[in-house]
Write a protein that holds these residues in place. Structure first.
Motif, PDB file in Angstrom:
ATOM      1  N   ARG A  78      14.433   8.232  -3.594  1.00 23.68           N
ATOM      2  CA  ARG A  78      15.041   6.956  -3.951  1.00 23.68           C
ATOM      3  C   ARG A  78      16.491   6.978  -3.485  1.00 23.68           C
ATOM      4  O   ARG A  78      17.243   7.885  -3.822  1.00 23.68           O
ATOM      5  CB  ARG A  78      14.972   6.774  -5.472  1.00 23.68           C
ATOM      6  CG  ARG A  78      15.406   5.437  -5.956  1.00 23.68           C
ATOM      7  CD  ARG A  78      14.236   4.506  -5.911  1.00 23.68           C
ATOM      8  NE  ARG A  78      14.667   3.152  -6.178  1.00 23.68           N
ATOM      9  CZ  ARG A  78      13.985   2.312  -6.912  1.00 23.68           C
ATOM     10  NH1 ARG A  78      12.847   2.667  -7.455  1.00 23.68           N
ATOM     11  NH2 ARG A  78      14.414   1.089  -7.075  1.00 23.68           N
TER      12      ARG A  78
ATOM     13  N   ARG B 240      18.479   1.244  -4.246  1.00 27.09           N
ATOM     14  CA  ARG B 240      17.330   0.456  -4.708  1.00 27.09           C
ATOM     15  C   ARG B 240      16.131   0.570  -3.776  1.00 27.09           C
ATOM     16  O   ARG B 240      15.129  -0.110  -3.967  1.00 27.09           O
ATOM     17  CB  ARG B 240      17.747  -1.007  -4.834  1.00 27.09           C
ATOM     18  CG  ARG B 240      18.769  -1.212  -5.935  1.00 27.09           C
ATOM     19  CD  ARG B 240      19.263  -2.627  -6.010  1.00 27.09           C
ATOM     20  NE  ARG B 240      18.155  -3.581  -6.077  1.00 27.09           N
ATOM     21  CZ  ARG B 240      18.293  -4.882  -5.941  1.00 27.09           C
ATOM     22  NH1 ARG B 240      19.485  -5.390  -5.706  1.00 27.09           N
ATOM     23  NH2 ARG B 240      17.261  -5.676  -6.021  1.00 27.09           N
ATOM     24  N   SER B 241      16.215   1.404  -2.760  1.00 27.23           N
ATOM     25  CA  SER B 241      15.110   1.516  -1.803  1.00 27.23           C
ATOM     26  C   SER B 241      14.600   2.954  -1.739  1.00 27.23           C
ATOM     27  O   SER B 241      15.188   3.862  -2.310  1.00 27.23           O
ATOM     28  CB  SER B 241      15.557   1.052  -0.421  1.00 27.23           C
ATOM     29  OG  SER B 241      16.615   1.858   0.039  1.00 27.23           O
ATOM     30  N   PHE B 242      13.503   3.129  -1.041  1.00 24.32           N
ATOM     31  CA  PHE B 242      12.901   4.445  -0.867  1.00 24.32           C
ATOM     32  C   PHE B 242      13.031   4.882   0.584  1.00 24.32           C
ATOM     33  O   PHE B 242      13.016   4.050   1.493  1.00 24.32           O
ATOM     34  CB  PHE B 242      11.402   4.412  -1.206  1.00 24.32           C
ATOM     35  CG  PHE B 242      11.109   4.311  -2.672  1.00 24.32           C
ATOM     36  CD1 PHE B 242      11.127   5.436  -3.469  1.00 24.32           C
ATOM     37  CD2 PHE B 242      10.802   3.091  -3.245  1.00 24.32           C
ATOM     38  CE1 PHE B 242      10.848   5.343  -4.821  1.00 24.32           C
ATOM     39  CE2 PHE B 242      10.513   2.984  -4.594  1.00 24.32           C
ATOM     40  CZ  PHE B 242      10.538   4.115  -5.383  1.00 24.32           C
TER      41      PHE B 242
ATOM     42  N   TYR C 181       3.997   1.468  -1.106  1.00 26.64           N
ATOM     43  CA  TYR C 181       4.618   1.552  -2.431  1.00 26.64           C
ATOM     44  C   TYR C 181       3.645   2.145  -3.449  1.00 26.64           C
ATOM     45  O   TYR C 181       4.033   2.962  -4.291  1.00 26.64           O
ATOM     46  CB  TYR C 181       5.093   0.177  -2.915  1.00 26.64           C
ATOM     47  CG  TYR C 181       6.402  -0.265  -2.317  1.00 26.64           C
ATOM     48  CD1 TYR C 181       7.581   0.433  -2.555  1.00 26.64           C
ATOM     49  CD2 TYR C 181       6.472  -1.399  -1.518  1.00 26.64           C
ATOM     50  CE1 TYR C 181       8.785   0.025  -2.013  1.00 26.64           C
ATOM     51  CE2 TYR C 181       7.672  -1.828  -0.970  1.00 26.64           C
ATOM     52  CZ  TYR C 181       8.825  -1.114  -1.222  1.00 26.64           C
ATOM     53  OH  TYR C 181      10.020  -1.520  -0.686  1.00 26.64           O
ATOM     54  N   ARG C 182       2.389   1.750  -3.382  1.00 29.99           N
ATOM     55  CA  ARG C 182       1.385   2.293  -4.314  1.00 29.99           C
ATOM     56  C   ARG C 182       1.172   3.782  -4.091  1.00 29.99           C
ATOM     57  O   ARG C 182       1.016   4.548  -5.046  1.00 29.99           O
ATOM     58  CB  ARG C 182       0.068   1.540  -4.163  1.00 29.99           C
ATOM     59  CG  ARG C 182       0.108   0.156  -4.742  1.00 29.99           C
ATOM     60  CD  ARG C 182      -1.231  -0.566  -4.594  1.00 29.99           C
ATOM     61  NE  ARG C 182      -1.132  -1.920  -5.075  1.00 29.99           N
ATOM     62  CZ  ARG C 182      -1.547  -2.976  -4.400  1.00 29.99           C
ATOM     63  NH1 ARG C 182      -2.131  -2.846  -3.214  1.00 29.99           N
ATOM     64  NH2 ARG C 182      -1.424  -4.177  -4.907  1.00 29.99           N
TER      65      ARG C 182
ATOM     66  N   VAL D 173       3.382   5.872  -2.923  1.00 30.33           N
ATOM     67  CA  VAL D 173       4.582   6.537  -3.435  1.00 30.33           C
ATOM     68  C   VAL D 173       4.518   6.608  -4.962  1.00 30.33           C
ATOM     69  O   VAL D 173       4.758   7.666  -5.553  1.00 30.33           O
ATOM     70  CB  VAL D 173       5.860   5.801  -2.963  1.00 30.33           C
ATOM     71  CG1 VAL D 173       7.089   6.296  -3.721  1.00 30.33           C
ATOM     72  CG2 VAL D 173       6.043   5.968  -1.457  1.00 30.33           C
ATOM     73  N   LYS D 174       4.152   5.507  -5.608  1.00 29.88           N
ATOM     74  CA  LYS D 174       4.078   5.477  -7.075  1.00 29.88           C
ATOM     75  C   LYS D 174       3.034   6.460  -7.597  1.00 29.88           C
ATOM     76  O   LYS D 174       3.228   7.087  -8.641  1.00 29.88           O
ATOM     77  CB  LYS D 174       3.748   4.063  -7.562  1.00 29.88           C
ATOM     78  CG  LYS D 174       3.766   3.937  -9.062  1.00 29.88           C
ATOM     79  CD  LYS D 174       3.548   2.524  -9.534  1.00 29.88           C
ATOM     80  CE  LYS D 174       3.575   2.491 -11.052  1.00 29.88           C
ATOM     81  NZ  LYS D 174       3.375   1.159 -11.577  1.00 29.88           N
ATOM     82  N   ALA D 175       1.932   6.625  -6.849  1.00 31.80           N
ATOM     83  CA  ALA D 175       0.867   7.546  -7.250  1.00 31.80           C
ATOM     84  C   ALA D 175       1.173   8.995  -6.851  1.00 31.80           C
ATOM     85  O   ALA D 175       0.357   9.884  -7.073  1.00 31.80           O
ATOM     86  CB  ALA D 175      -0.455   7.114  -6.612  1.00 31.80           C
ATOM     87  N   HIS D 176       2.339   9.219  -6.265  1.00 30.04           N
ATOM     88  CA  HIS D 176       2.761  10.537  -5.802  1.00 30.04           C
ATOM     89  C   HIS D 176       1.845  11.099  -4.721  1.00 30.04           C
ATOM     90  O   HIS D 176       1.734  12.312  -4.566  1.00 30.04           O
ATOM     91  CB  HIS D 176       2.885  11.527  -6.965  1.00 30.04           C
ATOM     92  CG  HIS D 176       3.855  11.075  -8.012  1.00 30.04           C
ATOM     93  ND1 HIS D 176       5.216  11.144  -7.842  1.00 30.04           N
ATOM     94  CD2 HIS D 176       3.664  10.501  -9.222  1.00 30.04           C
ATOM     95  CE1 HIS D 176       5.813  10.659  -8.908  1.00 30.04           C
ATOM     96  NE2 HIS D 176       4.894  10.246  -9.775  1.00 30.04           N
TER      97      HIS D 176
ATOM     98  N   THR E 115       0.838  -1.204   0.000  1.00 28.95           N
ATOM     99  CA  THR E 115       0.000   0.000   0.000  1.00 28.95           C
ATOM    100  C   THR E 115       0.868   1.247   0.000  1.00 28.95           C
ATOM    101  O   THR E 115       0.597   2.201  -0.735  1.00 28.95           O
ATOM    102  CB  THR E 115      -0.939   0.001   1.221  1.00 28.95           C
ATOM    103  OG1 THR E 115      -1.815  -1.119   1.120  1.00 28.95           O
ATOM    104  CG2 THR E 115      -1.752   1.281   1.295  1.00 28.95           C
TER     105      THR E 115
END
Length: 76
Positions: free
Chosen positions: A40, A43-45, A28-29, A31-34, A26
């Motif tokens: 970054r 390789r991690s956030f 990650y989603r 973050v991806k959706a801003h 959730t």
């Protein structure tokens, strides 16, 4: 050499998920959706703690009432 004023505390995806009581997927989603800002690092956030607080604040603000949902009286 000038340095930026970095006073933010950064959280891992797992820490954000635990704090919000949701899954890592959730987060990650989001973050991806801003919806939540993230940086970054390799390789991690990393998520600024203030970004999590802002997201929660935005999510809990009272929504504007939909005029079509005004009252429960029948319209007959």
């Amino acid at each position: 050499m000038s340095s930026a004023n970095v006073s933010s505390h950064f959280l891992t995806i797992a820490e954000v998920a635990a704090a919000m009581r949701v899954s890592k997927m959730t987060v990650y989603r989001l973050v991806k959706a801003h919806a939540i800002a993230a940086v970054r690092v390799g390789r991690s956030f990393r998520v600024p703690e203030e970004a999590v607080n802002d997201y929660i604040r935005r999510s809990t603000e009272p929504a504007t009432q939909d005029p079509d949902l005004g009252d429960d009286k029948p319209s007959n």
